[in-house]
Enzyme design. Structure first.
Site, PDB file in Angstrom:
ATOM      1  N   GLN A 111      -4.421  -1.868   9.471  1.00 57.53           N
ATOM      2  CA  GLN A 111      -4.305  -3.169   8.804  1.00 57.53           C
ATOM      3  C   GLN A 111      -4.956  -4.254   9.660  1.00 57.53           C
ATOM      4  O   GLN A 111      -4.661  -4.396  10.838  1.00 57.53           O
ATOM      5  CB  GLN A 111      -2.822  -3.494   8.533  1.00 57.53           C
ATOM      6  CG  GLN A 111      -2.603  -4.792   7.778  1.00 57.53           C
ATOM      7  CD  GLN A 111      -3.202  -4.776   6.371  1.00 57.53           C
ATOM      8  OE1 GLN A 111      -3.082  -3.801   5.632  1.00 57.53           O
ATOM      9  NE2 GLN A 111      -3.869  -5.868   5.994  1.00 57.53           N
TER      10      GLN A 111
ATOM     11  N   ASP B 257     -10.586   3.108   3.979  1.00 50.83           N
ATOM     12  CA  ASP B 257     -10.615   1.653   3.810  1.00 50.83           C
ATOM     13  C   ASP B 257     -12.023   1.102   4.058  1.00 50.83           C
ATOM     14  O   ASP B 257     -12.261  -0.096   3.923  1.00 50.83           O
ATOM     15  CB  ASP B 257      -9.606   1.009   4.778  1.00 50.83           C
ATOM     16  CG  ASP B 257      -9.190  -0.399   4.366  1.00 50.83           C
ATOM     17  OD1 ASP B 257      -9.194  -0.683   3.152  1.00 50.83           O
ATOM     18  OD2 ASP B 257      -8.857  -1.205   5.247  1.00 50.83           O
TER      19      ASP B 257
ATOM     20  N   LYS C  85       0.840  -1.203   0.000  1.00 55.68           N
ATOM     21  CA  LYS C  85       0.000   0.000   0.000  1.00 55.68           C
ATOM     22  C   LYS C  85       0.875   1.254   0.000  1.00 55.68           C
ATOM     23  O   LYS C  85       0.561   2.239  -0.670  1.00 55.68           O
ATOM     24  CB  LYS C  85      -0.972  -0.040   1.192  1.00 55.68           C
ATOM     25  CG  LYS C  85      -2.051  -1.100   0.983  1.00 55.68           C
ATOM     26  CD  LYS C  85      -2.796  -1.526   2.236  1.00 55.68           C
ATOM     27  CE  LYS C  85      -3.728  -2.701   1.914  1.00 55.68           C
ATOM     28  NZ  LYS C  85      -4.393  -3.293   3.093  1.00 55.68           N
TER      29      LYS C  85
END
Ligand code: NAP
Length: 283
Positions: A99, A122, A55
């Site tokens: 994450q 996200d 990312k």
């Protein structure tokens, strides 16, 4: 049958090129340095570290700045919440990625939900999920959003068709089912307690494999002409669908690797650029 390849790698390259132009325009307009995507990695899971690194690399390609926050595996929920609070308040940060998964002592849901909605690029907050379901503005969860983008690009018809999703996780199965429903598909959402899974998979015009078990969905279950979207990725380069057999029956499929994975990262980048543009507009 010669199935169509839903090439996520090629589409993500194209999207990244478009995003790089938008970030360049944004820097020209605002005179500011690159917008920041903050990534939080907790613990030492090597797969998670690789995803965060990928990312960060994507940020560089599209002209975003990636700020990595790395926390030890003994981090508490309170400590992680404090880090998220700091990033929420940081005027340079446009997006926050926590994450998944975090170590088991951490309340992951509480931490996801602490992310400010406008920085939830996200698409992991309960508020963002609810707004997405209601067709209100929100960044959808990155993997499902990437899947939808890929289906749209290849003009896969969804309206009125039967979509079967195997897996109901908060970041993948559940949101992709809702996105397919919002696109007017008729949706069946399967999980570990589902009975007669093979029969249900056999009804799918569009099949999404999001179960997390290598080649769990057998190719022989799949209907002739179905569109197969495989979100799984496992050692040996296989997904959640037994693709070798599925290829003899399906009309289109996402390769593993090179299908859903690159689209997840491209969606995260697209959402972050959109967040930066909105901020610049004062929206
Ligand atoms: P997860 O949180 O482990 O969820 C798995 C889901 O599969 C659960 O809903 C579970 O049902 C269901 N399931 C388990 N066994 C089943 C069975 N025997 N029959 C039917 N359903 C069953 O996994 P995830 O995070 O959603 O990830 C799913 C897959 O996508 C994994 O392979 C992962 O690597 C991949 N993934 C890829 C990306 C990407 O960027 N490409 C991103 C995220 C995930 P219950 O709810 O009943 O337990």
């Amino acid at each position: 049958m010669n199935p169509l390849v839903l090439d996520g790698k090629a589409l993500s390259n194209q999207l990244e090129g478009e995003l790089a132009l938008r970030t360049a325009a944004l820097r020209d307009r605002t005179g500011h340095r690159a917008a920041v995507l903050a990534t939080i990695l907790v613990g030492d899971d090597p797969a998670s570290a690789t995803y965060v690194k990928m990312k960060g690399n994507a940020c560089r390609r599209v002209g975003l700045e990636s700020r990595k926050v790395e926390l030890g595996s003994a981090t508490t929920t309170a400590e992680l919440l404090a880090v998220i609070d700091g990033l929420n308040a940081d005027p340079d940060v446009r997006g926050i990625l926590l994450q998944h998964p975090v170590p088991s002592q951490i309340d992951e849901r509480a931490c996801f939900d602490r992310i400010a909605l406008e920085k939830d690029v996200d698409g992991v907050t309960a508020l963002g999920f609810g707004r997405m379901v209601m067709n209100e503005p929100a960044y959808g969860s990155a993997t499902p959003a990437g899947i939808m983008r890929l289906l749209e690009h290849y003009k896969i018809e969804l309206s009125g068709r039967h979509a079967v999703v195997v897996g109901r996780s908060p970041i993948l199965g559940k949101p992709v089912a809702m996105m397919l429903l919002n696109a007017n598909a008729t949706v069946t959402l399967c999980h570990s307690k589902t009975r007669e899974l093979a029969g249900l998979v056999g009804l799918a015009d569009i099949l999404v494999g999001a179960v997390g078990k290598p080649q769990f969905i057998r190719g022989s279950w799949i209907k002739e002409g179905a569109v197969v979207v495989d979100a799984g990725y496992h050692p040996g380069g296989v997904g959640d669908v037994e693709l070798s057999t599925a290829l003899q029956r399906c009309s289109a499929y996402t390769p593993v690797p090179g299908g859903v994975g690159p689209m997840t990262i491209a969606s995260l980048m697209a959402h972050t650029v959109e967040a930066a543009e909105r901020h610049a507009r004062g929206a």
